[in-house]
Design a protein around this motif. Structure first.
Motif, PDB file in Angstrom:
ATOM      1  N   VAL A   1       0.993  -1.140  -0.062  1.00 35.34           N
ATOM      2  CA  VAL A   1       0.042   0.039   0.048  1.00 35.34           C
ATOM      3  C   VAL A   1       1.012   1.162  -0.139  1.00 35.34           C
ATOM      4  CG1 VAL A   1      -1.768   1.252   1.338  1.00 35.34           C
ATOM      5  CG2 VAL A   1      -2.159  -1.334   1.214  1.00 35.34           C
ATOM      6  N   VAL A   2       1.993   1.200   0.654  1.00 37.28           N
ATOM      7  CA  VAL A   2       2.817   2.249   0.693  1.00 37.28           C
ATOM      8  C   VAL A   2       3.320   2.684  -0.553  1.00 37.28           C
ATOM      9  CG1 VAL A   2       5.107   3.201   1.725  1.00 37.28           C
ATOM     10  CG2 VAL A   2       3.599   2.204   3.158  1.00 37.28           C
ATOM     11  N   ASP A   3       3.879   1.460  -1.268  1.00 36.54           N
ATOM     12  CA  ASP A   3       4.443   1.665  -2.583  1.00 36.54           C
ATOM     13  C   ASP A   3       3.395   2.284  -3.591  1.00 36.54           C
ATOM     14  OD1 ASP A   3       6.444  -1.519  -2.357  1.00 36.54           O
ATOM     15  OD2 ASP A   3       6.857   0.353  -1.596  1.00 36.54           O
ATOM     16  N   LYS A   4       2.281   1.894  -3.359  1.00 36.30           N
ATOM     17  CA  LYS A   4       1.197   2.352  -4.385  1.00 36.30           C
ATOM     18  C   LYS A   4       0.692   3.650  -3.887  1.00 36.30           C
ATOM     19  CE  LYS A   4      -2.924   0.236  -6.556  1.00 36.30           C
ATOM     20  NZ  LYS A   4      -3.680  -0.871  -6.741  1.00 36.30           N
ATOM     21  N   TYR A   5       0.636   4.173  -2.814  1.00 32.59           N
ATOM     22  CA  TYR A   5      -0.135   5.348  -2.656  1.00 32.59           C
ATOM     23  C   TYR A   5       0.684   6.384  -1.882  1.00 32.59           C
ATOM     24  CZ  TYR A   5      -4.172   2.499  -3.813  1.00 32.59           C
ATOM     25  OH  TYR A   5      -5.067   1.746  -4.453  1.00 32.59           O
ATOM     26  N   THR A   6       1.820   6.295  -1.823  1.00 32.56           N
ATOM     27  CA  THR A   6       2.688   7.314  -0.958  1.00 32.56           C
ATOM     28  C   THR A   6       2.693   8.680  -1.984  1.00 32.56           C
ATOM     29  OG1 THR A   6       4.383   5.707  -0.139  1.00 32.56           O
ATOM     30  CG2 THR A   6       5.149   8.202  -0.503  1.00 32.56           C
ATOM     31  N   VAL A   7       2.449   9.802  -1.449  1.00 31.31           N
ATOM     32  CA  VAL A   7       2.400  11.052  -1.847  1.00 31.31           C
ATOM     33  C   VAL A   7       3.571  11.938  -1.524  1.00 31.31           C
ATOM     34  CG1 VAL A   7       0.078  11.104  -2.383  1.00 31.31           C
ATOM     35  CG2 VAL A   7       0.930  11.878   0.016  1.00 31.31           C
ATOM     36  N   ARG A   8       4.168  11.802  -0.479  1.00 30.94           N
ATOM     37  CA  ARG A   8       5.421  12.631  -0.079  1.00 30.94           C
ATOM     38  C   ARG A   8       5.997  11.998   1.040  1.00 30.94           C
ATOM     39  NH1 ARG A   8       0.970  15.533   1.959  1.00 30.94           N
ATOM     40  NH2 ARG A   8       1.157  15.986   4.162  1.00 30.94           N
ATOM     41  N   THR A   9       6.925  12.436   1.631  1.00 26.41           N
ATOM     42  CA  THR A   9       7.719  11.865   2.823  1.00 26.41           C
ATOM     43  C   THR A   9       8.007  13.182   4.049  1.00 26.41           C
ATOM     44  OG1 THR A   9      10.039  12.106   2.132  1.00 26.41           O
ATOM     45  CG2 THR A   9       8.811  10.119   1.769  1.00 26.41           C
ATOM     46  N   GLU A  10       7.815  12.751   5.090  1.00 23.82           N
ATOM     47  CA  GLU A  10       7.945  13.748   6.101  1.00 23.82           C
ATOM     48  C   GLU A  10       9.080  13.491   7.218  1.00 23.82           C
ATOM     49  OE1 GLU A  10       4.415  15.051   7.869  1.00 23.82           O
ATOM     50  OE2 GLU A  10       3.469  15.787   6.241  1.00 23.82           O
ATOM     51  N   THR A  11       9.686  14.374   7.848  1.00 23.62           N
ATOM     52  CA  THR A  11      10.589  14.040   8.980  1.00 23.62           C
ATOM     53  C   THR A  11      11.989  13.549   8.469  1.00 23.62           C
ATOM     54  OG1 THR A  11      10.459  12.109   9.880  1.00 23.62           O
ATOM     55  CG2 THR A  11       8.855  13.411  10.595  1.00 23.62           C
ATOM     56  N   GLU A  12      12.957  13.630   9.377  1.00 25.86           N
ATOM     57  CA  GLU A  12      14.463  13.211   8.924  1.00 25.86           C
ATOM     58  C   GLU A  12      14.262  11.760   8.490  1.00 25.86           C
ATOM     59  OE1 GLU A  12      16.861  14.275  11.884  1.00 25.86           O
ATOM     60  OE2 GLU A  12      16.743  16.566  11.551  1.00 25.86           O
ATOM     61  N   GLN A  13      13.199  11.044   9.011  1.00 29.44           N
ATOM     62  CA  GLN A  13      13.358   9.551   8.914  1.00 29.44           C
ATOM     63  C   GLN A  13      12.726   9.224   7.251  1.00 29.44           C
ATOM     64  OE1 GLN A  13      12.426  10.572  12.176  1.00 29.44           O
ATOM     65  NE2 GLN A  13      14.428  10.590  12.378  1.00 29.44           N
ATOM     66  N   LYS A  14      12.269  10.435   6.825  1.00 27.25           N
ATOM     67  CA  LYS A  14      11.502  10.129   5.618  1.00 27.25           C
ATOM     68  C   LYS A  14      10.524   9.104   5.660  1.00 27.25           C
ATOM     69  CE  LYS A  14      15.396  11.497   2.500  1.00 27.25           C
ATOM     70  NZ  LYS A  14      14.762  12.900   2.851  1.00 27.25           N
ATOM     71  N   VAL A  15       9.449   9.291   6.555  1.00 24.36           N
ATOM     72  CA  VAL A  15       8.243   8.457   6.710  1.00 24.36           C
ATOM     73  C   VAL A  15       7.399   8.887   5.539  1.00 24.36           C
ATOM     74  CG1 VAL A  15       6.373   8.025   8.450  1.00 24.36           C
ATOM     75  CG2 VAL A  15       8.518   8.709   9.307  1.00 24.36           C
ATOM     76  N   PRO A  16       6.743   7.732   5.102  1.00 25.59           N
ATOM     77  CA  PRO A  16       6.033   8.040   4.038  1.00 25.59           C
ATOM     78  C   PRO A  16       4.719   8.534   4.320  1.00 25.59           C
ATOM     79  CG  PRO A  16       6.306   5.595   4.145  1.00 25.59           C
ATOM     80  CD  PRO A  16       7.158   6.372   5.180  1.00 25.59           C
TER      81      PRO A  16
END
Lengths: 574, 179
Positions: B69-84
């Motif tokens: 689901v993350v691979d299909k619907y990620t729109v951006r990342t946030e924080t230094e850990q690049k959380v999707p």
């Protein structure tokens, strides 16, 4: 020709009759009561010192202990207070309610000493494991988070000891019946103690079912314990362990009413029926701790936490009326008949036994009882589960309800059982108010913070340094600060209790205990008295109590529907 | 004569009820029945009822589905850990991983739309505590709990872990955006 064998009398024991109270103490039961009660107070002292660490860490402005120490201290505080202090004291209560109130010898005192030894060894083993640092799993010890084997072994030994003590209690009932030391039915207080002991057997069995496999898992002999099965069975133990307390402290409320006022139950049938409802339904309400869990069917939740739990709620509402009602009837018979509340205004508020018990009754009902029903309502539980509202609720039931009652009854037992004069009587008078009212406030603000969502068992509500930190509203910080203030005051109140108790035992003036005799005297037969129906009004023997009960009911109804309104405003879930 | 003595009346169960007690028992019983029906009523008419849909799962199985689901619907990342940050379509399955000491991924939902939220813990018990709404659900390892959620307000929501899960329990915070 027939030979008549002499009746075998119990050997090597003696009885004394307390000249102040008329109670008869058998020597061996007396000694066991003393050591169990004393050990209970030691556990309370340890738990109270740990409470300082908890309170000053959760107080956001102070935030005293580092996280690892805080979780260790919180684990030990919970176990020492909820299990060791309370159950050692309750064992003393069981021996009192059987041997002393039935005026007979204690059955199997050697087994009773074994029970005490196992409980003490178990308690120390568990606490040593916690303080060694590898068992900060909270009292609930949910798998797969594991504690050291000694943590579980200590609890198991303690439980075996407590179970043996319950059977000594049951055995003493048999002895009293067989030796005919009383006639008819047991006293209501003893009946309440039977309720507590029966619930205790169920509780300990549940604890064994889940803690033994978990102990075996901790030493590598069992591969896995299912986390959901663990939670279901553990809560049959954890929930029911607190219902032992409810039955025991309510039995003591009846005892205090009898001691302070000579009060008779308004109706033995009603009061005993309510205790019977406890035996049947309190344990099923353990489901209310699982309402937010996956895997529980709706019908199971509704039946256990609604239909069945409400019979236990009904029983508590009955006790909540009948105990003040019995006091009111007794006071009106003494001439305090003006208006609805003269009986209450002129009650002996300077007697710490009465004051403590009355404050416990009000706090248990209004704060602990009502909030418990909110938590036990399937959908409303989602507003409360794992928030700090939960400890707010159970500090009302266990600290205001149970601990304050046990403290209050101690002031009666110091002269009666320990044969000592109470030292610092002014402090003793003050203590139930200081402890009780600060705990009322503590519970209120703790539940207030929980209503805002603040988590329980959580070291840092500021989530210091976290990129995704959530900022609680200012009111939540205020509530938690007030929890700290109230907590410190309550700990001081608890400290006064320990000071008065220990000082009285060590330095209090020795009082005449009554001459020891080899033969006990049975309970004297008494004649029935005419039921009091002439001192109340409108056909009610206790109109003031009825008004108080209606105030309670209105509070309950309003608070209940306010919570539903709040729930209805939230995200849809289905 | 009192609660610390045997009842003076041998047949205490035949003693008539005092009117205060009888009245109170009736009132209390009626109130308990009202509360019983209220729970049932809310199942029929209310919008907040916890789902009972639950499956056995394993960390590997659940992680694989969450990753898909993350691979299909990620729109951006946030924080230094690049959380999707995942913005799933309405009605779809959304997976939230609870693992020491984080909630993963961040979700971006739409007000008024319904999603199937799959919850499990990969290690110890965790608590899903949605703030400031204050909805609280237990998250148990080995069990996948499927909850239909319908946000009714826009804004930023936090997921606070409120079941004790070890030394850094206090750092376990996640996020949900509702636009």
């Amino acid at each position: 020709m027939t030979a008549v064998l002499p009746v075998q009398t119990a050997s090597q024991t003696s009885y004394r009759t307390c000249p102040r109270t008329g109670l008869q103490f058998e020597a061996r039961a007396e000694r066991l009561m003393i050591v169990n009660a004393f050990t209970a107070v030691v556990a309370l002292l340890v738990g109270g010192l740990l409470a300082i660490g908890v309170v000053l860490t959760r107080w956001p402005a102070i935030h005293w202990l580092p996280a690892d120490t805080f979780y260790m201290v919180l684990t030990a505080h919970g176990i020492d207070m909820l299990i060791f202090w309370i159950i050692f004291f309750e064992i003393a209560v069981l021996y009192f309610a059987s041997s002393t109130l039935l005026r007979c010898r204690l059955a199997a005192p050697n087994w009773a000493w074994l029970a005490f030894a196992l409980m003490l060894i178990g308690a120390v083993t568990n606490n040593v494991a916690v303080f060694q640092g590898g068992s900060s799993v909270m009292m609930t010890s949910y798998v797969p988070m594991m504690a050291s084997p000694a943590f579980y072994l200590g609890l198991i030994l303690f439980a075996v000891g407590a179970l043996i003590a319950c059977f000594v209690f049951f055995g003493t009932l048999v002895v009293a019946k067989r030796e005919k030391t009383y006639q008819g039915s047991v006293p209501l207080v003893t009946f309440g103690a039977v309720t507590a002991a029966i619930i205790a057997v169920f509780t300990i069995a549940s604890g064994a079912i889940i803690l033994i496999p978990t102990f075996l898992m901790s030493v590598g002999l069992v591969k896995e314990v299912d986390p959901l099965v663990y939670r279901t069975i553990w809560w049959a133990f954890g929930h029911s362990s607190q219902q032992i307390n409810v039955s025991a402290h309510i039995a003591l409320w009846y005892a205090a009413a009898a001691i302070a006022f000579g009060a008779k139950p308004m109706s033995e049938r009603v009061s005993r029926g309510a205790f019977l409802l406890y035996i049947l339904f309190l344990q099923l309400a353990s489901a209310h701790h699982l309402l937010a869990d996956p895997g529980m069917s709706t019908s199971w939740k509704v039946v256990n936490t609604s239909y069945f739990m409400y019979f236990a709620v009904l029983a508590s509402m009955i006790h909540g009326l009948t105990i003040p009602g019995a006091i009111e009837v007794a006071q009106r018979q003494k001439g305090y008949t003006r208006g609805l509340f003269e009986w209450l205004r002129k009650a002996p508020w300077g007697d710490p036994t009465f004051a403590g018990v009355f404050i416990a009754i009000i706090g248990f009902g209004f704060l602990g009882g009502i909030s418990g029903v909110m938590m036990g309502t399937e959908q409303l539980n989602m507003l409360i589960h794992n928030t700090i509202y939960v400890p707010g609720h159970f500090h009302a039931t266990v600290v205001v309800g149970t601990t304050l009652t046990f403290m209050a009854i101690t002031y009666f037992l110091i002269p009666a059982l320990f044969k000592r004069e109470v030292m610092f009587p002014k402090l003793a008078q003050l203590q139930p108010y200081l402890f009780g009212f600060s705990m009322y406030f503590f519970c209120l603000v703790m539940m207030g913070a929980g209503t805002l969502g603040v988590s329980r068992r959580h070291w840092d509500m500021a989530f210091q340094g976290h990129a995704l930190a959530y900022e609680w509203p200012g009111a939540a910080y205020l509530m938690m600060g007030l929890v700290g203030v109230a907590g410190v005051v309550a700990i001081a109140g608890g400290g006064i209790y320990i000071l008065v108790t220990v000082a009285s035992l060590l330095f209090g003036k020795k009082l005449e205990g009554g001459k020891a005799t080899a033969i006990g005297t049975p309970v004297p037969r008494t004649a029935p008295s005419v039921a009091a129906q002439t001192y109340g009004s409108a056909g009610f023997a206790a109109p003031g109590t009825f008004v108080l009960a209606m105030v309670f009911l209105v509070s309950f109804v309003l608070y209940y529907f306010i919570n539903w309104k709040y729930l209805g405003q939230l995200w849809g879930l289905s | 004569m009192s609660a610390i003595h045997p009842p003076a009346e041998r047949l205490w169960w035949k003693h008539p009820l005092d009117r205060v007690e009888g009245t109170w028992i009736v009132i209390a019983f009626v109130w308990c029945m009202v509360m019983f029906f209220m729970m049932v009523y809310w199942h029929v008419y209310g919008k907040q009822n916890l789902s009972t849909e639950t499956y056995k799962t394993t960390p590997d199985k659940f992680t694989a589905k969450a990753q898909a689901v993350v691979d299909k619907y990620t729109v951006r990342t946030e924080t230094e850990q690049k959380v999707p940050v995942v913005a799933p379509p309405e009605g779809s399955d959304v997976y939230l991983v609870a693992r020491l000491w984080s909630w993963w991924p961040i979700l971006e939902l739409e007000k008024g739309k319904t999603y199937k939220l799959h919850l499990t813990a990969l290690d110890y018990n965790h608590g899903f505590s949605l703030q400031p709404s204050n909805l609280n659900i237990q998250v148990v390892p080995g069990y996948e709990h499927v909850v239909k959620v319908t946000p009714n307000q826009s804004g930023t929501f936090s997921i606070v872990c409120n079941e004790y899960c070890g030394i850094n329990h206090h750092t376990m915070v996640g996020r949900i955006y509702v636009k």
